[in-house]
Design a protein around this motif. Structure first.
Motif, mmCIF file in Angstrom:
data_model
loop_
_atom_site.group_PDB
_atom_site.id
_atom_site.type_symbol
_atom_site.label_atom_id
_atom_site.label_comp_id
_atom_site.label_asym_id
_atom_site.label_seq_id
_atom_site.Cartn_x
_atom_site.Cartn_y
_atom_site.Cartn_z
ATOM 1 N N VAL A 52 0.858 -1.190 0.000
ATOM 2 C CA VAL A 52 0.000 0.000 0.000
ATOM 3 C C VAL A 52 0.888 1.231 0.000
ATOM 4 C CG1 VAL A 52 -1.898 -1.140 1.231
ATOM 5 C CG2 VAL A 52 -0.147 0.092 2.530
ATOM 6 N N VAL A 53 0.249 2.389 -0.172
ATOM 7 C CA VAL A 53 0.953 3.659 -0.050
ATOM 8 C C VAL A 53 0.312 4.442 1.088
ATOM 9 C CG1 VAL A 53 1.533 5.839 -1.183
ATOM 10 C CG2 VAL A 53 1.553 3.704 -2.492
ATOM 11 N N ALA A 54 1.121 4.859 2.046
ATOM 12 C CA ALA A 54 0.616 5.634 3.182
ATOM 13 C C ALA A 54 0.207 7.033 2.723
ATOM 14 C CB ALA A 54 1.687 5.734 4.258
ATOM 15 N N ASN A 55 -0.707 7.624 3.464
ATOM 16 C CA ASN A 55 -1.100 8.998 3.135
ATOM 17 C C ASN A 55 -0.077 9.995 3.683
ATOM 18 O OD1 ASN A 55 -1.655 9.330 5.872
ATOM 19 N ND2 ASN A 55 -3.869 9.130 5.639
ATOM 20 N N GLU A 56 -0.414 11.282 3.629
ATOM 21 C CA GLU A 56 0.575 12.307 3.975
ATOM 22 C C GLU A 56 0.968 12.298 5.444
ATOM 23 O OE1 GLU A 56 -3.569 14.011 4.121
ATOM 24 O OE2 GLU A 56 -2.373 12.826 2.702
ATOM 25 N N VAL A 57 0.143 11.712 6.315
ATOM 26 C CA VAL A 57 0.496 11.669 7.743
ATOM 27 C C VAL A 57 0.864 10.253 8.192
ATOM 28 C CG1 VAL A 57 -0.832 13.718 8.367
ATOM 29 C CG2 VAL A 57 -1.941 11.451 8.392
ATOM 30 N N GLY A 58 1.177 9.390 7.239
ATOM 31 C CA GLY A 58 1.704 8.067 7.574
ATOM 32 C C GLY A 58 0.665 7.018 7.889
ATOM 33 N N GLU A 59 -0.607 7.257 7.514
ATOM 34 C CA GLU A 59 -1.659 6.277 7.776
ATOM 35 C C GLU A 59 -1.839 5.370 6.564
ATOM 36 O OE1 GLU A 59 -4.439 9.225 10.527
ATOM 37 O OE2 GLU A 59 -4.702 9.134 8.343
ATOM 38 N N PHE A 60 -2.111 4.104 6.829
ATOM 39 C CA PHE A 60 -2.306 3.140 5.742
ATOM 40 C C PHE A 60 -3.097 1.954 6.267
ATOM 41 C CE2 PHE A 60 1.649 2.221 7.894
ATOM 42 C CZ PHE A 60 1.591 0.860 8.127
ATOM 43 N N GLU A 61 -3.526 1.119 5.344
ATOM 44 C CA GLU A 61 -4.280 -0.076 5.716
ATOM 45 C C GLU A 61 -3.976 -1.201 4.738
ATOM 46 O OE1 GLU A 61 -8.904 -1.303 6.525
ATOM 47 O OE2 GLU A 61 -8.414 -0.132 4.742
ATOM 48 N N PHE A 62 -3.653 -2.360 5.291
ATOM 49 C CA PHE A 62 -3.601 -3.594 4.509
ATOM 50 C C PHE A 62 -4.954 -4.272 4.688
ATOM 51 C CE2 PHE A 62 0.945 -3.236 5.872
ATOM 52 C CZ PHE A 62 1.493 -3.041 4.616
ATOM 53 N N LYS A 63 -5.608 -4.584 3.579
ATOM 54 C CA LYS A 63 -6.934 -5.194 3.665
ATOM 55 C C LYS A 63 -7.152 -6.070 2.446
ATOM 56 C CE LYS A 63 -11.835 -3.940 4.119
ATOM 57 N NZ LYS A 63 -12.792 -2.801 4.202
ATOM 58 N N GLY A 64 -7.703 -7.268 2.672
ATOM 59 C CA GLY A 64 -7.945 -8.141 1.533
ATOM 60 C C GLY A 64 -8.833 -9.313 1.867
ATOM 61 N N SER A 65 -9.284 -9.980 0.816
ATOM 62 C CA SER A 65 -10.162 -11.137 0.966
ATOM 63 C C SER A 65 -9.397 -12.445 1.044
ATOM 64 C CB SER A 65 -11.141 -11.189 -0.208
ATOM 65 O OG SER A 65 -10.429 -11.252 -1.439
ATOM 66 N N GLU A 66 -8.099 -12.399 0.767
ATOM 67 C CA GLU A 66 -7.253 -13.595 0.852
ATOM 68 C C GLU A 66 -6.954 -13.909 2.316
ATOM 69 O OE1 GLU A 66 -2.638 -14.901 -0.178
ATOM 70 O OE2 GLU A 66 -3.463 -13.002 -0.910
ATOM 71 N N VAL A 67 -6.966 -15.177 2.670
ATOM 72 C CA VAL A 67 -6.596 -15.579 4.024
ATOM 73 C C VAL A 67 -5.079 -15.538 4.145
ATOM 74 C CG1 VAL A 67 -6.615 -17.453 5.716
ATOM 75 C CG2 VAL A 67 -8.633 -17.040 4.287
ATOM 76 N N LEU A 68 -4.582 -14.764 5.103
ATOM 77 C CA LEU A 68 -3.136 -14.696 5.321
ATOM 78 C C LEU A 68 -2.681 -15.922 6.111
ATOM 79 C CD1 LEU A 68 -2.505 -10.960 6.321
ATOM 80 C CD2 LEU A 68 -2.104 -12.040 4.108
#
Length: 462
Positions: A52-68
């Motif tokens: 992913v790419v974080a926003n300007e203040v360093g926030e981000f999210e990994f999200k998906g339908s695949e089982v890790l």
């Protein structure tokens, strides 16, 4: 790639998603930069699962339908920085400051990672104190005792968590105090043997070989490599025996596959002479013998590889090499009178062969004194290039051969030798060393080491 705005980040934080994984992060010191989520596959390989790419203040999210798949992951950012995270329940959030990651990192909704970083922070603090050069012996001992007490308390408090297994797997076994007498040098030797044997026997005690999550950590690979490097005699019987011992404990298919692969790949082309025998044992017993663990193509490739390697193991008679000399006469290697025979297989146009050939020619006097003969075979069936090579490098003292045979009935040239399948020639040059009975005593010996190797063989005969 996904860019997460601040408002969307807040919204997602509050939204209860059905995603298979949802990991939210905020990193102070990070802005509009890529962040990677990857799991370990041993200590030197990572498998990226999301970016992913974080926003300007360093926030981000990994999200998906695949089982890790569960295990130890790393979250990488700013090119050279990363944190380790345990993925058990992959629905949590964290924040940190890049100026002091260990001190600032904080997790929400993750007992595994909270416990993980409590352990790391406390151990870091204690060892920082222990490593102070001005610390007294008494203070150092007290701190070492505090380390032990903290570890015991931490393991007890977190016994149900995977991170407890993870930490335990990284420890060496503790050797009980030797109870025998220590009055002589022989007693000291007995103590050392006791310590070695106990350590080796209990080396894998802290590693749960039934838990497939251990494959996705750095620790199983490290344990395996250190065990075979430092604790196992490097001969095929010892390696095979210890491999069988470990695999008798590894019932989980994924763990079993990983261990088989790691050990087999270590010894397929190992520089230690003779250890290919362990690869053959593993391939026959665990690849061909347990086909349900592998896909059909893997088993087929193993069968093909064994068919090549097994006849070339140290101690085996050297396969028949169909060659003719410069006069067109068949070469009968079995009748050669040498104490040792060096078989040099080369390509006249190979740059590495052209570097190694003068070094081999330079051993002419030494070989003559030791009754060592050289049989040199070109894998290229070109008489002009072959003879030019012999002349260029002044290799006329060798028994030079080429796989070109004239059919007495048709007068046509025929070729009989498959160098790749019969002599495992996948690059050149290849060097074999044979004894008087033309059994293989050395293979893939570098030309630089041939003199030392002959001396080793001579010493062993005495």
């Amino acid at each position: 790639m996904k860019v997460v705005s601040t408002l969307l980040f807040i919204f997602l934080f509050a939204f209860n998603s059905d995603a298979q994984y949802e990991i939210k992060g905020k990193i102070k010191g990070l802005s509009k930069s890529e962040v990677y989520l990857a799991h370990y596959f041993g200590y030197n390989q990572q498998v990226i699962k999301d970016t992913v790419v974080a926003n300007e203040v360093g926030e981000f999210e990994f999200k998906g339908s695949e089982v890790l798949p569960k295990g130890l992951y790393l979250i990488s950012f700013l090119k050279s920085k990363y944190i380790d995270v345990v993925i058990e329940d992959p629905h949590f959030s964290f924040s940190l400051d890049t100026t002091d990651i260990l001190k600032s990192i904080n997790f929400i909704n993750s007992a595994e990672n909270t416990a993980f970083y409590v352990f790391q922070r406390r151990m870091n603090d204690l060892y920082a104190q222990i490593n102070q050069p001005t610390l007294s012996i008494t203070s150092r001992k007290n701190l070492q005792l505090e380390v032990q007490q903290f570890q015991q308390q931490w393991k007890k408090a977190n016994a149900t968590l995977f991170v407890s297994k993870l930490i335990e797997s990284s420890f060496d076994p503790e050797i009980p105090v030797y109870s025998g007498s220590l009055k002589s040098k022989a007693d000291t030797t007995k103590m050392q043997v006791y310590q070695y044997q106990y350590y080796k026997k209990h080396y894998f005690d802290g590693m749960d070989l039934g838990d497939e999550r251990m494959v996705r950590t750095p620790f199983l690979q490290r344990k395996l490599e250190r065990f075979f490097k430092d604790l196992v005699v490097q001969d095929p019987d010892s390696i095979s025996r210890e491999s069988d011992m470990i695999l008798s404990k590894a019932k989980n298919p994924e763990v079993r596959r990983y261990i088989i692969y790691k050990i087999a790949s270590t010894y397929e082309n190992n520089p230690i002479l003779g250890t290919e025998g362990a690869f053959v044992h593993l391939a026959e017993k665990y690849y061909i013998g347990e086909p349900a663990l592998w896909d059909i193509s893997t088993v087929r490739r193993m069968k093909e590889r064994i068919a090549i390697i097994k006849p070339l193991l140290v101690g085996k008679p050297f396969p028949k090499m169909y060659l003719t000399d410069e006069g067109g006469k068949e070469i009968n290697m079995s009748s050669l009178p040498f104490k040792y025979t060096v078989v040099f297989i080369y390509d006249p146009e190979c740059s590495h062969c052209r570097i190694e050939t003068p070094k081999l020619v330079a051993l002419k006097d030494y070989f003559k004194a030791k009754n060592v003969g050289v049989v040199a075979s070109s894998i290229v069936r070109d008489k002009v290039a072959w003879k030019k090579f012999i002349t260029e490098f002044n290799a006329g003292s060798w028994l030079n051969g080429i796989d070109i045979h004239v059919n007495s009935k048709t007068g046509k040239e025929e070729f009989y030798t498959d160098f790749r399948k019969t002599f495992d020639v996948y690059s050149t040059p290849v060097v074999y060393v044979l004894d008087e009975q033309k059994r293989i005593v050395g293979k893939r010996i570098s030309v630089e080491n041939l003199k030392d190797f002959i001396q080793y063989l001579e010493t062993r005969r005495k």
